[in-house]
Design a protein around this motif. Structure first.
Motif, PDB file in Angstrom:
ATOM      1  N   SER A  38      23.468  30.357  16.083  1.00  0.00           N
ATOM      2  CA  SER A  38      23.464  30.070  17.311  1.00  0.00           C
ATOM      3  C   SER A  38      24.980  29.647  17.936  1.00  0.00           C
ATOM      4  O   SER A  38      25.854  29.192  17.408  1.00  0.00           O
ATOM      5  CB  SER A  38      22.734  28.591  17.580  1.00  0.00           C
ATOM      6  OG  SER A  38      23.006  28.341  18.869  1.00  0.00           O
ATOM      7  N   GLY A  39      25.249  30.554  18.967  1.00  0.00           N
ATOM      8  CA  GLY A  39      26.637  30.561  19.599  1.00  0.00           C
ATOM      9  C   GLY A  39      27.403  29.142  19.622  1.00  0.00           C
ATOM     10  O   GLY A  39      28.277  28.955  19.031  1.00  0.00           O
ATOM     11  N   SER A  40      26.524  28.163  20.312  1.00  0.00           N
ATOM     12  CA  SER A  40      27.388  27.049  20.275  1.00  0.00           C
ATOM     13  C   SER A  40      27.504  26.152  19.032  1.00  0.00           C
ATOM     14  O   SER A  40      28.289  25.269  18.865  1.00  0.00           O
ATOM     15  CB  SER A  40      26.413  25.895  21.324  1.00  0.00           C
ATOM     16  OG  SER A  40      25.210  26.007  20.961  1.00  0.00           O
ATOM     17  N   MET A  90      20.489  33.411  29.568  1.00  0.00           N
ATOM     18  CA  MET A  90      21.899  33.912  29.630  1.00  0.00           C
ATOM     19  C   MET A  90      21.758  35.603  29.788  1.00  0.00           C
ATOM     20  O   MET A  90      22.573  36.137  30.751  1.00  0.00           O
ATOM     21  CB  MET A  90      22.542  33.883  28.151  1.00  0.00           C
ATOM     22  CG  MET A  90      23.416  32.791  28.064  1.00  0.00           C
ATOM     23  SD  MET A  90      24.317  32.790  26.278  1.00  0.00           S
ATOM     24  CE  MET A  90      24.101  31.102  25.970  1.00  0.00           C
ATOM     25  N   ARG A 142      31.145  25.702  17.555  1.00  0.00           N
ATOM     26  CA  ARG A 142      31.835  24.472  18.055  1.00  0.00           C
ATOM     27  C   ARG A 142      31.317  23.227  17.196  1.00  0.00           C
ATOM     28  O   ARG A 142      32.082  21.934  17.258  1.00  0.00           O
ATOM     29  CB  ARG A 142      31.746  24.359  19.313  1.00  0.00           C
ATOM     30  CG  ARG A 142      31.920  25.347  20.274  1.00  0.00           C
ATOM     31  CD  ARG A 142      32.313  24.796  21.707  1.00  0.00           C
ATOM     32  NE  ARG A 142      30.778  24.446  22.181  1.00  0.00           N
ATOM     33  CZ  ARG A 142      30.121  25.057  23.189  1.00  0.00           C
ATOM     34  NH1 ARG A 142      30.318  26.107  23.836  1.00  0.00           N
ATOM     35  NH2 ARG A 142      28.847  24.379  23.302  1.00  0.00           N
ATOM     36  N   SER A 172      17.904  29.417  26.103  1.00  0.00           N
ATOM     37  CA  SER A 172      19.297  29.638  26.541  1.00  0.00           C
ATOM     38  C   SER A 172      19.600  31.172  26.296  1.00  0.00           C
ATOM     39  O   SER A 172      20.093  31.851  27.251  1.00  0.00           O
ATOM     40  CB  SER A 172      20.313  29.003  26.066  1.00  0.00           C
ATOM     41  OG  SER A 172      20.254  28.643  24.520  1.00  0.00           O
ATOM     42  N   SER A 186      20.077  23.341  18.405  1.00  0.00           N
ATOM     43  CA  SER A 186      20.374  24.547  17.631  1.00  0.00           C
ATOM     44  C   SER A 186      22.009  24.314  17.071  1.00  0.00           C
ATOM     45  O   SER A 186      22.112  24.667  16.046  1.00  0.00           O
ATOM     46  CB  SER A 186      20.053  25.717  18.132  1.00  0.00           C
ATOM     47  OG  SER A 186      20.944  25.838  19.502  1.00  0.00           O
ATOM     48  N   MET A 207      27.865  27.142  36.431  1.00  0.00           N
ATOM     49  CA  MET A 207      26.983  27.875  35.627  1.00  0.00           C
ATOM     50  C   MET A 207      25.374  27.855  36.034  1.00  0.00           C
ATOM     51  O   MET A 207      24.792  28.788  36.194  1.00  0.00           O
ATOM     52  CB  MET A 207      26.958  27.139  34.197  1.00  0.00           C
ATOM     53  CG  MET A 207      26.081  27.907  33.288  1.00  0.00           C
ATOM     54  SD  MET A 207      26.038  26.849  31.690  1.00  0.00           S
ATOM     55  CE  MET A 207      25.175  25.348  31.817  1.00  0.00           C
ATOM     56  N   ALA A 259      29.293  20.964  25.899  1.00  0.00           N
ATOM     57  CA  ALA A 259      30.502  21.834  26.435  1.00  0.00           C
ATOM     58  C   ALA A 259      30.847  21.076  27.831  1.00  0.00           C
ATOM     59  O   ALA A 259      30.073  20.873  28.725  1.00  0.00           O
ATOM     60  CB  ALA A 259      29.758  23.324  26.773  1.00  0.00           C
ATOM     61  N   ASP A 312      23.238  20.956  30.777  1.00  0.00           N
ATOM     62  CA  ASP A 312      23.255  22.089  29.888  1.00  0.00           C
ATOM     63  C   ASP A 312      21.932  23.163  30.123  1.00  0.00           C
ATOM     64  O   ASP A 312      21.232  22.785  31.291  1.00  0.00           O
ATOM     65  CB  ASP A 312      23.250  21.979  28.401  1.00  0.00           C
ATOM     66  CG  ASP A 312      24.967  21.634  28.263  1.00  0.00           C
ATOM     67  OD1 ASP A 312      25.662  22.496  28.335  1.00  0.00           O
ATOM     68  OD2 ASP A 312      25.220  20.325  27.806  1.00  0.00           O
ATOM     69  N   ALA A 313      21.381  23.607  29.025  1.00  0.00           N
ATOM     70  CA  ALA A 313      20.068  24.537  29.432  1.00  0.00           C
ATOM     71  C   ALA A 313      18.978  23.790  29.154  1.00  0.00           C
ATOM     72  O   ALA A 313      18.147  23.647  28.117  1.00  0.00           O
ATOM     73  CB  ALA A 313      20.282  25.836  28.333  1.00  0.00           C
ATOM     74  N   LYS A 316      31.475  25.812  29.799  1.00  0.00           N
ATOM     75  CA  LYS A 316      30.134  26.302  28.950  1.00  0.00           C
ATOM     76  C   LYS A 316      30.434  27.696  28.675  1.00  0.00           C
ATOM     77  O   LYS A 316      31.306  28.398  28.959  1.00  0.00           O
ATOM     78  CB  LYS A 316      29.032  26.387  30.107  1.00  0.00           C
ATOM     79  CG  LYS A 316      28.823  24.983  31.051  1.00  0.00           C
ATOM     80  CD  LYS A 316      28.313  23.896  30.024  1.00  0.00           C
ATOM     81  CE  LYS A 316      28.087  22.885  30.713  1.00  0.00           C
ATOM     82  NZ  LYS A 316      27.741  21.440  29.876  1.00  0.00           N
ATOM     83  N   TYR A 317      29.692  27.989  27.779  1.00  0.00           N
ATOM     84  CA  TYR A 317      29.485  29.362  27.056  1.00  0.00           C
ATOM     85  C   TYR A 317      28.136  29.946  27.901  1.00  0.00           C
ATOM     86  O   TYR A 317      27.081  29.336  27.664  1.00  0.00           O
ATOM     87  CB  TYR A 317      29.284  29.294  25.531  1.00  0.00           C
ATOM     88  CG  TYR A 317      28.390  30.126  24.928  1.00  0.00           C
ATOM     89  CD1 TYR A 317      28.514  31.619  24.954  1.00  0.00           C
ATOM     90  CD2 TYR A 317      27.201  29.649  24.094  1.00  0.00           C
ATOM     91  CE1 TYR A 317      27.668  32.387  24.216  1.00  0.00           C
ATOM     92  CE2 TYR A 317      26.323  30.462  23.601  1.00  0.00           C
ATOM     93  CZ  TYR A 317      26.599  31.793  23.536  1.00  0.00           C
ATOM     94  OH  TYR A 317      25.726  32.601  22.993  1.00  0.00           O
ATOM     95  N   TRP A 318      28.246  30.728  28.802  1.00  0.00           N
ATOM     96  CA  TRP A 318      27.071  31.529  29.191  1.00  0.00           C
ATOM     97  C   TRP A 318      27.302  32.990  29.417  1.00  0.00           C
ATOM     98  O   TRP A 318      28.047  33.366  30.272  1.00  0.00           O
ATOM     99  CB  TRP A 318      26.933  30.872  30.568  1.00  0.00           C
ATOM    100  CG  TRP A 318      25.607  30.910  31.075  1.00  0.00           C
ATOM    101  CD1 TRP A 318      25.283  31.634  32.315  1.00  0.00           C
ATOM    102  CD2 TRP A 318      24.293  30.318  30.712  1.00  0.00           C
ATOM    103  NE1 TRP A 318      23.666  31.525  32.285  1.00  0.00           N
ATOM    104  CE2 TRP A 318      23.175  30.634  31.327  1.00  0.00           C
ATOM    105  CE3 TRP A 318      24.020  29.716  29.621  1.00  0.00           C
ATOM    106  CZ2 TRP A 318      21.825  30.432  30.969  1.00  0.00           C
ATOM    107  CZ3 TRP A 318      22.899  29.374  29.444  1.00  0.00           C
ATOM    108  CH2 TRP A 318      21.595  29.762  29.917  1.00  0.00           C
TER     109      TRP A 318
HETATM  110  O1  PMV Z   1      24.247  28.231  21.646  1.00  0.00           O
HETATM  111  P1  PMV Z   1      23.118  28.236  22.611  1.00  0.00           P
HETATM  112  O2  PMV Z   1      22.501  29.766  22.737  1.00  0.00           O
HETATM  113  O3  PMV Z   1      22.012  27.352  22.456  1.00  0.00           O
HETATM  114  O4  PMV Z   1      23.575  28.231  24.015  1.00  0.00           O
HETATM  115  C1  PMV Z   1      24.170  27.099  24.581  1.00  0.00           C
HETATM  116  C2  PMV Z   1      24.307  27.184  26.183  1.00  0.00           C
HETATM  117  C3  PMV Z   1      24.809  26.040  26.732  1.00  0.00           C
HETATM  118  O5  PMV Z   1      24.481  24.712  25.972  1.00  0.00           O
HETATM  119  C4  PMV Z   1      24.348  26.137  28.236  1.00  0.00           C
HETATM  120  C5  PMV Z   1      26.274  26.032  27.113  1.00  0.00           C
HETATM  121  C6  PMV Z   1      27.148  25.706  26.208  1.00  0.00           C
HETATM  122  O6  PMV Z   1      28.536  26.039  25.996  1.00  0.00           O
HETATM  123  O7  PMV Z   1      27.046  25.062  24.847  1.00  0.00           O
END
Ligand code: PMV
Length: 351
Positions: free
Chosen positions: A161-163, A218, A166, A214, A129, A265, A37, A305-306, A40-42
């Motif tokens: 997983s949110g990311s 978060m 994308r 993450s 993920s 972030m 990202a 990132d995380a 970021k998504y946070w």
């Molecule tokens: O999708 P997750 O739960 O792995 O969270 C991703 C969080 C960050 O990588 C830090 C930010 C992002 O937008 O990918």
């Protein structure tokens, strides 16, 4: 649908009569790139459905990612193999994956052999993920011949997983936060832009598993950080800047916005209680190197990132210079899905 919508409600809604059907082929195979990202998504507004507080914007990492091969098996349990190693059924990895597969089937039907090949370290803040769930959804789409749109594939990947929402495309992807409580408008959208001179370099300073997920980090940040209230506006501003930078191939603007977004972030995490820090000493040393080289005139930026690893952002013409200062850097060859020719990496139906 209201506040208590479950993942399975979304899956059944997207698949309709196809939910719980039998495989249509002997196997289903797919690759999905991981993504980094730039904005970021946070923070989640809905934990169950992985609905984000804000939109985010990423670049996919070409051939870096995960390949999944699925085969139906006559067994009572799924068999999961990661990079050639059979996963223990008691492991968190196995349980999370099987829990996800259960969303798509009736109890006790269609057990699968899941063979995952990942060329990035798992759980080290390299979005393993993201590519894992995206490739799984793409492979399920093949195996069951669902012929879903890319928007629906992105929604299904988000449930893992949110990311991952994308990672359905190569290139620049915006995950639009959406407004609906059921999240049917919260999915990735491919930006109609390619930038072949943009380069990403992976600086792996540690491939140990991250200290805190993450998801947990978060949640803690949203619940306890006094700085979090400023985050949505920061994202809104950075998204505008990044889209301008991408449209005009303005590298300095892109680098500044991406680095500043990552630092903000991490500042929200540092101000959480207990504080969350993913950096190790090597992370900070790498950042200081970037800042020093930039002061000397090299247009070089980073994002994080995380996890402790750093992703360098630079232009192709500076590759040799970057390599000479970071001998261990892995340069990523970016790929771009042609938006107009095909909005889908799978070549299936597109929305
Ligand atoms: O999708 P997750 O739960 O792995 O969270 C991703 C969080 C960050 O990588 C830090 C930010 C992002 O937008 O990918």
């Amino acid at each position: 649908m209201g506040c208590c919508v479950k993942k399975i409600d979304i899956v059944r809604r997207i698949l309709g009569e196809r939910w719980g059907s039998v495989p249509q082929s002997l196997d289903g195979k797919a690759f999905a790139p991981t993504n980094i990202a730039l904005c970021k998504y946070w923070g989640k507004r809905n934990q169950e459905l992985n609905l984000p507080v804000t939109s985010s914007l990423s670049i996919s990492l070409g051939k870096k990612g995960a390949s999944v091969a699925l085969k139906p098996i006559a067994d009572t349990q799924d068999a999961v193999v990661l990079n050639g190693n059979a996963m223990n059924q008691e492991s968190a990895f196995y349980k999370r994956l099987v829990h996800f597969l259960d969303l798509f089937r009736h109890a006790n039907t269609t057990r699968l052999a899941v063979d995952i090949q990942s060329n990035i370290p798992v759980a080290a803040g390299l979005a393993s993920s993201a590519c894992g769930f995206a490739s799984l959804v793409l492979a399920l789409n093949e195996l069951f011949a669902w012929r879903l749109t890319t928007a629906d594939l992105s929604i299904l990947a988000r449930l893992g997983s949110g990311s991952a929402s994308r990672s359905i495309w190569q290139g620049f992807v915006e995950w639009q936060a959406g407004e609906r409580r059921d999240g049917m408008d919260s999915h990735g959208v491919l930006l109609d832009e390619i930038w072949p001179d943009l380069c990403i370099g992976l600086l792996i300073v540690s491939d140990n598993e991250k200290s805190i997920s993450s998801r947990e980090a978060m949640q803690r940040t949203v619940a306890t950080s006094a700085l979090y209230s400023a985050w949505p506006q920061k994202v809104a501003d950075d998204l505008i800047t990044l889209k301008q930078a991408i449209a005009h191939h303005d590298f300095e603007l892109l680098g500044q916005a991406a680095e500043s977004n990552a630092m903000t972030m991490h500042a929200t995490m540092l101000s959480a209680w207990p504080a969350v820090s993913y950096a190790i000493p090597e992370t900070v040393l790498a950042m200081q190197n970037v800042w020093r080289l930039r002061q000397q005139g090299l247009p070089l930026y980073f994002t994080q990132d995380a996890g402790p690893n750093i992703k360098l952002l630079f232009e192709k013409k500076n590759t040799d210079f970057v390599k000479s200062h970071f001998p261990h850097v892995e340069i990523i060859e970016l790929l771009f899905t042609e938006p107009r020719a095909s909005a889908s990496v799978t070549g299936l139906d597109v929305s």
